[in-house]
Design an enzyme around this catalytic site. Structure first.
Site, PDB file in Angstrom:
ATOM      1  N   ASN A 229     -26.574  40.243  -2.937  1.00 59.38           N
ATOM      2  CA  ASN A 229     -28.077  40.568  -2.691  1.00 59.38           C
ATOM      3  C   ASN A 229     -28.490  40.447  -1.198  1.00 59.38           C
ATOM      4  OD1 ASN A 229     -31.021  40.750  -2.985  1.00 59.38           O
ATOM      5  ND2 ASN A 229     -30.456  39.570  -5.108  1.00 59.38           N
TER       6      ASN A 229
ATOM      7  N   HIS B 261     -18.359  23.834  14.641  1.00 59.21           N
ATOM      8  CA  HIS B 261     -17.849  23.301  15.985  1.00 59.21           C
ATOM      9  C   HIS B 261     -17.711  21.896  15.452  1.00 59.21           C
ATOM     10  CE1 HIS B 261     -18.717  26.794  18.271  1.00 59.21           C
ATOM     11  NE2 HIS B 261     -19.775  26.970  17.792  1.00 59.21           N
TER      12      HIS B 261
ATOM     13  N   ARG C 291     -24.301  18.180  -4.943  1.00 61.82           N
ATOM     14  CA  ARG C 291     -23.568  17.298  -5.810  1.00 61.82           C
ATOM     15  C   ARG C 291     -23.452  17.922  -7.268  1.00 61.82           C
ATOM     16  NH1 ARG C 291     -27.419  14.434  -8.808  1.00 61.82           N
ATOM     17  NH2 ARG C 291     -29.372  14.364  -8.111  1.00 61.82           N
TER      18      ARG C 291
END
Length: 183
Positions: free
Chosen positions: A78, A108, A172
């Protein structure tokens, strides 16, 4: 997870790809949705691979490399998605990518002394039948298991098992995908 020193001569090709990828996504983003043949043609140039004819994309889309993206069959992406693919992105068959999704295969180090001089990178694998809902973010080194759903706005920092719904920040498992989910 790989860590790359951005000052090392071997990393130069990574940064040389950026202007090319930006130019190609700018060109792709000017195309109308109705011209899927032209979209697939520019996508092929961006990724150096021919997408399956079932691939559909609603521009705009953004990428920092392009050449490290692999798509399966029947993939839909999309609008307004970001595919930062330094670490590699593999999207399996029958995957739905909602609007505003970000697949970020690099980052990083947390260490301030190395943060500007190094990049961490790892592949993202989106297995068959996954639905990444609007504004979901998947980070480097993560695999999303087959037939799973990543809820809108979720930030996925760890692997997702097959056949579950995940949500939240960090994401989760909320529940399994069940037969009751079938219409």
């Amino acid at each position: 997870m790989n860590e790359l020193d951005v000052r090392a001569p071997g990393t130069r090709p990574i940064f040389d790809q950026v202007p090319r990828a930006i130019a190609l996504t700018e060109r792709l983003n000017r195309l109308p949705y109705a011209d899927q043949d032209a979209i697939r043609a520019v996508w092929a140039e961006l990724t150096n691979s021919e997408p399956d004819p079932t691939f559909r994309l609603i521009p705009p889309v953004y990428s920092d490399q392009g050449v490290n993206i692999t798509l399966g069959r029947n993939v839909f992406i999309n609008q307004n998605c970001t595919l930062n693919d330094i670490g590699g992105i593999v999207i399996g068959d029958d995957v739905l990518v909602g609007p505003g999704v970000s697949l970020i295969s690099s980052g990083h180090p947390v260490d301030p002394a190395r943060r500007r001089s190094h990049i961490t990178a790892g592949p993202i694998v989106i297995e068959r039948g996954v639905w990444l809902c609007a504004r979901a973010t998947v980070l480097h080194g993560v695999t999303v298991g087959a037939d799973s759903v990543v809820a809108a706005g979720a930030v996925v920092t760890r692997d997702v098992p097959a056949g579950v719904v995940v949500g939240g920040t960090p994401a989760r498992v909320l529940r399994t995908v069940t037969d009751d989910d079938q219409v």
